[in-house]
Design a protein around this motif. Structure first.
Motif, PDB file in Angstrom:
ATOM      1  N   HIS A 199       0.947  -1.279   0.042  1.00 23.25           N
ATOM      2  CA  HIS A 199       0.138   0.027  -0.014  1.00 23.25           C
ATOM      3  C   HIS A 199       0.852   1.184   0.109  1.00 23.25           C
ATOM      4  O   HIS A 199       2.023   1.363   0.667  1.00 23.25           O
ATOM      5  CB  HIS A 199      -0.799   0.084   1.166  1.00 23.25           C
ATOM      6  CG  HIS A 199      -1.853  -1.195   1.327  1.00 23.25           C
ATOM      7  ND1 HIS A 199      -2.288  -1.943   2.253  1.00 23.25           N
ATOM      8  CD2 HIS A 199      -2.963  -1.229   0.303  1.00 23.25           C
ATOM      9  CE1 HIS A 199      -3.379  -2.557   1.777  1.00 23.25           C
ATOM     10  NE2 HIS A 199      -3.879  -2.003   0.820  1.00 23.25           N
ATOM     11  N   ASP A 200       0.265   2.315  -0.729  1.00 22.13           N
ATOM     12  CA  ASP A 200       0.885   3.632  -0.673  1.00 22.13           C
ATOM     13  C   ASP A 200       0.122   4.356   0.513  1.00 22.13           C
ATOM     14  O   ASP A 200      -0.507   3.860   1.325  1.00 22.13           O
ATOM     15  CB  ASP A 200       1.127   4.347  -1.827  1.00 22.13           C
ATOM     16  CG  ASP A 200      -0.296   4.749  -2.449  1.00 22.13           C
ATOM     17  OD1 ASP A 200      -1.481   4.640  -1.408  1.00 22.13           O
ATOM     18  OD2 ASP A 200      -0.501   5.327  -3.239  1.00 22.13           O
ATOM     19  N   ALA A 201       0.898   5.508   0.923  1.00 25.12           N
ATOM     20  CA  ALA A 201       0.631   6.345   1.895  1.00 25.12           C
ATOM     21  C   ALA A 201      -1.099   6.616   1.977  1.00 25.12           C
ATOM     22  O   ALA A 201      -1.786   6.781   2.985  1.00 25.12           O
ATOM     23  CB  ALA A 201       1.037   7.820   2.148  1.00 25.12           C
ATOM     24  N   GLN A 202      -1.763   6.549   0.728  1.00 19.20           N
ATOM     25  CA  GLN A 202      -3.088   6.961   0.527  1.00 19.20           C
ATOM     26  C   GLN A 202      -3.863   5.760   0.680  1.00 19.20           C
ATOM     27  O   GLN A 202      -5.239   5.505   0.395  1.00 19.20           O
ATOM     28  CB  GLN A 202      -3.396   7.646  -0.857  1.00 19.20           C
ATOM     29  CG  GLN A 202      -2.908   9.038  -1.084  1.00 19.20           C
ATOM     30  CD  GLN A 202      -1.600   9.194  -0.840  1.00 19.20           C
ATOM     31  OE1 GLN A 202      -0.930   8.649  -1.602  1.00 19.20           O
ATOM     32  NE2 GLN A 202      -1.152  10.125  -0.016  1.00 19.20           N
ATOM     33  N   GLY A 203      -3.121   4.340   0.869  1.00 17.06           N
ATOM     34  CA  GLY A 203      -3.910   3.025   0.996  1.00 17.06           C
ATOM     35  C   GLY A 203      -4.148   2.396  -0.350  1.00 17.06           C
ATOM     36  O   GLY A 203      -5.021   1.449  -0.376  1.00 17.06           O
ATOM     37  N   LEU A 204      -3.375   2.990  -1.422  1.00 12.36           N
ATOM     38  CA  LEU A 204      -3.828   2.240  -2.825  1.00 12.36           C
ATOM     39  C   LEU A 204      -2.733   1.030  -2.639  1.00 12.36           C
ATOM     40  O   LEU A 204      -1.552   1.294  -2.494  1.00 12.36           O
ATOM     41  CB  LEU A 204      -3.840   3.179  -4.020  1.00 12.36           C
ATOM     42  CG  LEU A 204      -4.605   4.397  -4.211  1.00 12.36           C
ATOM     43  CD1 LEU A 204      -4.130   5.365  -5.002  1.00 12.36           C
ATOM     44  CD2 LEU A 204      -6.037   3.716  -4.627  1.00 12.36           C
ATOM     45  N   GLY A 233       7.263   3.066 -16.199  1.00  7.55           N
ATOM     46  CA  GLY A 233       6.376   4.259 -15.927  1.00  7.55           C
ATOM     47  C   GLY A 233       4.820   3.886 -15.940  1.00  7.55           C
ATOM     48  O   GLY A 233       4.031   5.106 -16.092  1.00  7.55           O
ATOM     49  N   GLY A 234       4.582   2.727 -16.148  1.00 10.29           N
ATOM     50  CA  GLY A 234       3.214   2.285 -16.202  1.00 10.29           C
ATOM     51  C   GLY A 234       2.163   2.691 -14.960  1.00 10.29           C
ATOM     52  O   GLY A 234       2.983   2.805 -13.787  1.00 10.29           O
ATOM     53  N   ASP A 235       1.076   2.284 -14.960  1.00  7.83           N
ATOM     54  CA  ASP A 235       0.138   2.606 -13.670  1.00  7.83           C
ATOM     55  C   ASP A 235       0.464   1.195 -13.142  1.00  7.83           C
ATOM     56  O   ASP A 235       0.245   0.087 -13.348  1.00  7.83           O
ATOM     57  CB  ASP A 235      -1.148   2.447 -14.400  1.00  7.83           C
ATOM     58  CG  ASP A 235      -2.142   2.727 -13.170  1.00  7.83           C
ATOM     59  OD1 ASP A 235      -1.854   2.922 -12.010  1.00  7.83           O
ATOM     60  OD2 ASP A 235      -3.388   2.600 -13.383  1.00  7.83           O
ATOM     61  N   ARG A 236       0.631   1.535 -11.828  1.00  3.76           N
ATOM     62  CA  ARG A 236       1.173   0.357 -10.975  1.00  3.76           C
ATOM     63  C   ARG A 236       0.086   0.082  -9.862  1.00  3.76           C
ATOM     64  O   ARG A 236      -0.019  -0.901  -8.917  1.00  3.76           O
ATOM     65  CB  ARG A 236       2.274   0.543 -10.002  1.00  3.76           C
ATOM     66  CG  ARG A 236       3.727   0.697 -10.738  1.00  3.76           C
ATOM     67  CD  ARG A 236       4.203  -0.605 -10.960  1.00  3.76           C
ATOM     68  NE  ARG A 236       4.986  -0.660 -12.050  1.00  3.76           N
ATOM     69  CZ  ARG A 236       6.100   0.137 -12.386  1.00  3.76           C
ATOM     70  NH1 ARG A 236       6.576   0.792 -11.455  1.00  3.76           N
ATOM     71  NH2 ARG A 236       6.810  -0.169 -13.460  1.00  3.76           N
ATOM     72  N   VAL A 237      -1.280   0.595  -9.929  1.00  5.74           N
ATOM     73  CA  VAL A 237      -2.329   0.417  -8.806  1.00  5.74           C
ATOM     74  C   VAL A 237      -2.991  -0.821  -9.502  1.00  5.74           C
ATOM     75  O   VAL A 237      -3.229  -1.057 -10.522  1.00  5.74           O
ATOM     76  CB  VAL A 237      -3.199   1.680  -8.878  1.00  5.74           C
ATOM     77  CG1 VAL A 237      -4.425   1.397  -7.792  1.00  5.74           C
ATOM     78  CG2 VAL A 237      -2.565   2.895  -8.246  1.00  5.74           C
TER      79      VAL A 237
END
Ligand SMILES: Cc1cc2nc3c(=O)[nH]c(=O)nc-3n(C[C@H](O)[C@H](O)[C@H](O)COP(=O)(O)O)c2cc1C
Length: 169
Positions: free
Chosen positions: A32-37, A96-100
Motif C-alpha cells: 500500500h502507498d500512504a493513501q492506501g492504494l 512508468g506504467g500504472d502500478r495500482v
C-alpha cells in the motif's frame, strides 16, 4: 552503459544476457502507498533467505518509479504468478506504467498488506531490513503468513521471455 563501477572489458548488455540464462519464476510484490492504494511491481529477484525463521528478500532498482512506495511500506506481499498471468506481468513491468492493482484482484493478508486473490503462492511479509546495495535496495521481510495453490502451473522467465513452468501435480 559502461560506468566507472563496471569492471574493465565488461559489456553490460552481454552481462545481462549471460544472467538471462538463469531461469526464474516471476512474482508481483504488492504494497500500500500512504493513501492506501495497492501498488504492484514485477520482480524475479526474490529469494528465500531462511526457513527458520522464514525470511525472504527481494531487490528494488534505485531507478524505479515505484522506489518510494516500496521503500516506505512496512508490510508487503510476494505473489508467485500463475502461467496465465502474462497480462499481469506485462502491466506491472511496463516502464512508468500504472502500478495500482484493481481492487477486484486483491485481498488483504494478516499484516494488512494487499495480495493477489489468485497466485501460485502469496507470502505475507513484515519489513525486517532494507540495505542499499549497488544500484538496488535489498529488502528483507519476515514471512508471517502464506497461502499456496501448489497444483497450478507457474509463470517463468528465461532468456528475456515469459515461459510456462509445468506443475508436476
Ligand atoms: C521478469 C522481470 C523481472 C524483474 N525483476 C525486477 C526486480 O527484481 N527488481 C526490480 O526493481 N525490477 C525488476 N523488474 C523491472 C520492473 O518490473 C519494471 O519493469 C521496472 O521497474 C520499470 O521501470 P519503472 O519502475 O521506473 O517504471 C523486472 C522485470 C521483469 C520483466
Amino acid at each position: 552503459m559502461q560506468t566507472s563501477d563496471t569492471p574493465p572489458g565488461f559489456d553490460p548488455g552481454d552481462y545481462r544476457r549471460a544472467l538471462g540464462g538463469f531461469g526464474t519464476g516471476v512474482a508481483l510484490v504488492a504494497a500500500h502507498d500512504a493513501q492506501g492504494l495497492a501498488h504492484g511491481l514485477i520482480i524475479n529477484s526474490l529469494t528465500s533467505v531462511s526457513l527458520h525463521p522464514p525470511i525472504m528478500l527481494w531487490c528494488l532498482a534505485n531507478s524505479s518509479a515505484a522506489f518510494d512506495v516500496f521503500t516506505q511500506a512496512t508490510t508487503f506481499s510476494l505473489n508467485i504468478l500463475r502461467s496465465d498471468d502474462h497480462g499481469v506481468a506485462q502491466q506491472f513491468s511496463r516502464r512508468g506504467g500504472d502500478r495500482v492493482i484493481p481492487s477486484d484482484q486483491i485481498c488483504t493478508m494478516e499484516t494488512g498488506a494487499p495480495a493477489l486473490t489468485a497466485a501460485v503462492a502469496s507470502l505475507d511479509c513484515r519489513l525486517r531490513l532494507r540495505q542499499p546495495m549497488g544500484d538496488h535496495e535489498v529488502i528483507y521481510g519476515d514471512v508471517v503468513a502464506y497461502r499456496a495453490d501448489p497444483g497450478v502451473d507457474a509463470l517463468g522467465f528465461f532468456r528475456g521471455r515469459f515461459v510456462t513452468l509445468k506443475s508436476g501435480e
